[in-house]
Structure formats: C-alpha cells, structure tokens
Design a protein around this motif. Structure first.
Motif, PDB file in Angstrom:
ATOM      1  N   PHE A 358      37.348  32.766  39.188  1.00 15.27           N
ATOM      2  CA  PHE A 358      37.102  31.994  40.413  1.00 15.27           C
ATOM      3  C   PHE A 358      38.416  31.432  40.965  1.00 15.27           C
ATOM      4  CE2 PHE A 358      32.575  30.749  38.818  1.00 15.27           C
ATOM      5  CZ  PHE A 358      32.125  32.029  39.132  1.00 15.27           C
ATOM      6  N   GLN A 359      39.248  30.959  40.036  1.00 19.94           N
ATOM      7  CA  GLN A 359      40.531  30.371  40.436  1.00 19.94           C
ATOM      8  C   GLN A 359      41.362  31.387  41.207  1.00 19.94           C
ATOM      9  OE1 GLN A 359      42.386  27.977  37.444  1.00 19.94           O
ATOM     10  NE2 GLN A 359      44.437  28.355  38.167  1.00 19.94           N
ATOM     11  N   LEU A 362      39.190  32.788  44.590  1.00 19.47           N
ATOM     12  CA  LEU A 362      39.006  31.792  45.643  1.00 19.47           C
ATOM     13  C   LEU A 362      40.297  31.052  45.964  1.00 19.47           C
ATOM     14  CD1 LEU A 362      35.589  30.376  44.383  1.00 19.47           C
ATOM     15  CD2 LEU A 362      35.949  31.881  46.341  1.00 19.47           C
ATOM     16  N   ASN A 363      41.350  31.359  45.199  1.00 19.65           N
ATOM     17  CA  ASN A 363      42.669  30.773  45.460  1.00 19.65           C
ATOM     18  C   ASN A 363      42.618  29.238  45.421  1.00 19.65           C
ATOM     19  OD1 ASN A 363      45.397  30.774  46.073  1.00 19.65           O
ATOM     20  ND2 ASN A 363      45.042  30.761  48.289  1.00 19.65           N
ATOM     21  N   ILE A 364      42.015  28.716  44.359  1.00 26.98           N
ATOM     22  CA  ILE A 364      41.937  27.255  44.209  1.00 26.98           C
ATOM     23  C   ILE A 364      42.539  26.834  42.866  1.00 26.98           C
ATOM     24  CG2 ILE A 364      39.988  26.710  45.734  1.00 26.98           C
ATOM     25  CD1 ILE A 364      38.096  27.054  43.485  1.00 26.98           C
ATOM     26  N   ALA A 365      43.031  25.606  42.839  1.00 31.50           N
ATOM     27  CA  ALA A 365      43.642  25.069  41.612  1.00 31.50           C
ATOM     28  C   ALA A 365      42.625  24.205  40.881  1.00 31.50           C
ATOM     29  CB  ALA A 365      44.870  24.244  41.975  1.00 31.50           C
ATOM     30  N   PHE A 366      42.401  24.504  39.617  1.00 36.03           N
ATOM     31  CA  PHE A 366      41.520  23.695  38.764  1.00 36.03           C
ATOM     32  C   PHE A 366      42.374  22.790  37.877  1.00 36.03           C
ATOM     33  CE2 PHE A 366      38.601  27.100  39.804  1.00 36.03           C
ATOM     34  CZ  PHE A 366      37.347  26.501  39.780  1.00 36.03           C
ATOM     35  N   ASN A 367      41.999  21.532  37.798  1.00 34.09           N
ATOM     36  CA  ASN A 367      42.670  20.613  36.868  1.00 34.09           C
ATOM     37  C   ASN A 367      41.806  20.422  35.638  1.00 34.09           C
ATOM     38  OD1 ASN A 367      44.820  20.064  38.617  1.00 34.09           O
ATOM     39  ND2 ASN A 367      43.541  18.608  39.762  1.00 34.09           N
ATOM     40  N   GLN A 368      42.406  20.589  34.458  1.00 39.53           N
ATOM     41  CA  GLN A 368      41.650  20.374  33.232  1.00 39.53           C
ATOM     42  C   GLN A 368      41.604  18.890  32.907  1.00 39.53           C
ATOM     43  OE1 GLN A 368      42.923  22.624  29.815  1.00 39.53           O
ATOM     44  NE2 GLN A 368      41.311  21.803  28.496  1.00 39.53           N
TER      45      GLN A 368
END
Length: 373
Positions: A358-359, A362-368
C-alpha cells in the motif's frame, strides 16, 4: 481560482454555497467546474473521498436543468443509500435561492411502491443505486429518455460492489445523453472498461494530487502486534483518544460482530454495521452514531460504503484490507472537509507485506508506533 464567481457559477447558487460556508473552491471543484460549465462534454475525474466532489459535479449539473420542463434531465448513480441521500440533500441546499429543482433519491432496501409514488411528482434529477434504478425502469416507473447528463460517483465502489453489469445496462439504455461524468478515488481495470465502452475518446481527464489519491491531512500509522494482542492495543488506543469518535474496520461480518461485543464489554459505546443487517437496523445504528450516542462504529468494507460523518478523528484497520482501493476508502472516512485525521493499521507479521505494498502503490508514508507497555 479564488472563488466560485470567477468559475462562472450562478450568483443564486453561490448564495446557497455561502450559507454552507463553501467559499473557496477545492482543487477538484476549480478544475472540474471550469470545464463542465463551458460546454457538453465527457469527463473522468480522479480524486479521493472528502475533497468536495459533490459540488464539483453538482453545480454544473444544476446549471443544466431547465426548471420549466417537468422531465428527468440529470441522473446520478452511486453505490449506497447513504451516499444517495447525502448527494440529494446537498443539491437541495445548493438550490436554496434558485428556481426549484426537484431531486429524488432512490435505492434498494426501501419499499419500491413508495419510491414510485414519489417519482410521480415533478422530478428533474434522480440519484440512484444501479439495481433499484433498473427495477424502476422495468416497471416503467421512470422515464430516462430526456436525461442529458449522467454522473457516476464513487465509481470504484460501485465496481467493488458488483454493479458493473448494471452500469453497462443503464449507460446503454441512455440514448439522449450529452454529458457523461465519472468520479472515482481509484481507477481499476473495470472502470477503464466502462470508460472505453461508453465515454468519448476525447473525454477530459482530471486527476487531483497526482498518483497519490489519499488525503494529505491523514497521518498514516501502523503498529505491529500478534492477533491475540490486537484487542488490548485497540482499547488502549481508544482510551488515548478520549472522547474522539471513529470507525474500526474488519474484513468479515463475523469478526465485526465479535469485536463490537468485545468493545461493549469494555464499556465503549459501540455498534457494528455489516451485510447481514436489515436496512431498518442499519439506519438505527447510523442514526445513533450520527447523534453521538455511539462513539465507535465497527464496519466491514461493503457496509461502510458511502458513510459520510463529519468530525471523525480516526479510522482503525483492525484487519488490513486485501486491496489498496479499500485502504483508500477506509482512510477517507477521516480528515474530511480540511480537518486532520489518523489512519491506524494494526498489523501482524503476515500483513506487513500488504502494508508495504500500500505504501508503494499509494505513495504514502507510514509511521510506525509502539504499543504502550
């Protein structure tokens, strides 16, 4: 464009927009309205949920209605009852200061006789779910021969709900159409097939925010945990959000029902919506959620189609979806109308690769984030 007047919007419609505190066009509104007010055309618009698409297509449609002709001139197709009602309500508000434009919303799960009776009144625009519209046409309860503009809203949701055959049938049936407008957050191949078959090859294509169709105001977070830890971590998260409201997503009806019961047992005001609920039960749950007697709604993907509730602070992916468009639509329930929101994914080690997909897609940044000890 700084305002709707510069786009050429009728001054009486602008008065209605001002009452709703819609003053400055969003990007999709500015780009779409400027094209659609100029001439008859086909258009494909790609923009995420919550960017103001209803006004983007609704305003140009209202400009095209001849109020002196008591005929259905505009048709809006959408995936769910909730979205249909919401669109009809918005159009009504936009026309507060104009000549009366009559809109009727029709959908499954309601007695068809009641809708047939309503359609006997003057009607200029019909907002419909595809299956119910076909039923009404077969009963000769609606005349679509004067429809000049057809709009497909949330087209990808209609595809994922299995409406492709019905949409093909409806678009083939509409012989006098001069404008075909399609709006979608994502563009799966089934939509491209519809476009190729029914739309002009010269159709305008407008894509807002490039490849990334996920709202910029959403913080995407993830937390790695095992399945047996998810409930406690969810409860912790909900406590940290205090009185904030949100939607928690599950993949199946069974897991949504179980999770709702578990949250109720933890004294969190919760209910679930899923495919097994009768329409009357679903309406009751949605009413309770909208009037804030429920804090949390547990939902499956299909059951949550078309939900539009302002001020949702977060969504939680208790179980990660299989498809990226589901992630987009789930996340789009928060951060609406320019507000901020959080989209939290609780993922086990197997789901991590889906998240990475998905990251990238969809070109999005996920923060853990880490669970509190």
């Amino acid at each position: 464009m700084e305002n709707f007047k510069e786009l050429g919007v009728d001054k009486d419609i602008i008065k209605g927009l001002n009452d709703l505190n819609i003053i400055k066009p969003t990007q999709i509104q500015a780009e779409v309205i400027s094209v659609l007010l100029q001439a008859n055309t086909d258009l494909i618009g790609q923009a995420q949920t919550g960017t103001g698409k209803t006004a983007a297509f609704g305003i140009p449609l209202l400009h095209r209605i001849n109020t002196k002709a008591d005929k259905v001139q505009g048709l809006i197709l959408c995936p769910t009852r909730e979205l249909g009602q919401q669109i009809a309500k918005q159009l009504f508000k936009f026309t507060k200061y104009t000549d009366q434009i009559f809109t009727e919303s029709v959908y499954g799960g309601e007695k068809i006789e009641k809708q047939i009776s309503a359609l006997r009144r003057p009607t200029h625009i019909i907002v419909a779910t595809p299956g119910r519209l076909i039923d009404l046409v077969k009963r000769k309860a609606v005349d679509l021969s004067h429809v000049k503009t057809v709009i497909l809203d949330e087209a990808d949701e209609m595809m994922s709900m299995g409406f492709k055959t019905q949409l093909d049938e409806i678009l083939t049936h509409l012989t006098s159409v001069e404008n075909r407008w399609l709006f979608s957050a994502t563009m799966p191949k089934e939509i491209m097939q519809i476009v190729k078959r029914h739309f002009s090859p010269r159709a305008h294509k407008i894509e807002v925010s490039g490849k990334n169709v996920v709202n910029k105001n959403i913080q995407h977070q993830f937390l790695i945990c095992e399945d047996n830890e998810k409930l406690n971590i969810l409860v912790q998260f909900l406590k940290s959000e205090q009185d904030n409201r949100g939607v928690v997503f599950c993949k199946t009806k069974a897991s949504a029902q179980v999770l709702a019961k578990q949250l109720i047992a933890k004294n969190i005001k919760t209910d679930a919506i899923h495919g097994d609920l009768k329409q009357i039960e679903r309406d009751k749950v949605m009413r309770a959620f909208k009037n804030e007697s429920l804090r949390i709604l547990v939902a499956t993907d299909v059951a949550a189609r078309g939900i539009d509730i302002v001020d949702l602070a977060f969504v939680v992916h208790y179980e990660l979806p299989d498809k990226e468009e589901y992630y987009t639509h789930r996340s789009g329930r928060t951060a609406r109308a320019g507000k901020q929101g959080v989209s939290l994914s609780l993922v086990n080690s197997k789901e991590l690769k889906n998240l990475r997909y998905f990251q990238k897609t969809l070109n999005i940044a996920f923060n853990q984030i880490r669970p509190r000890k």
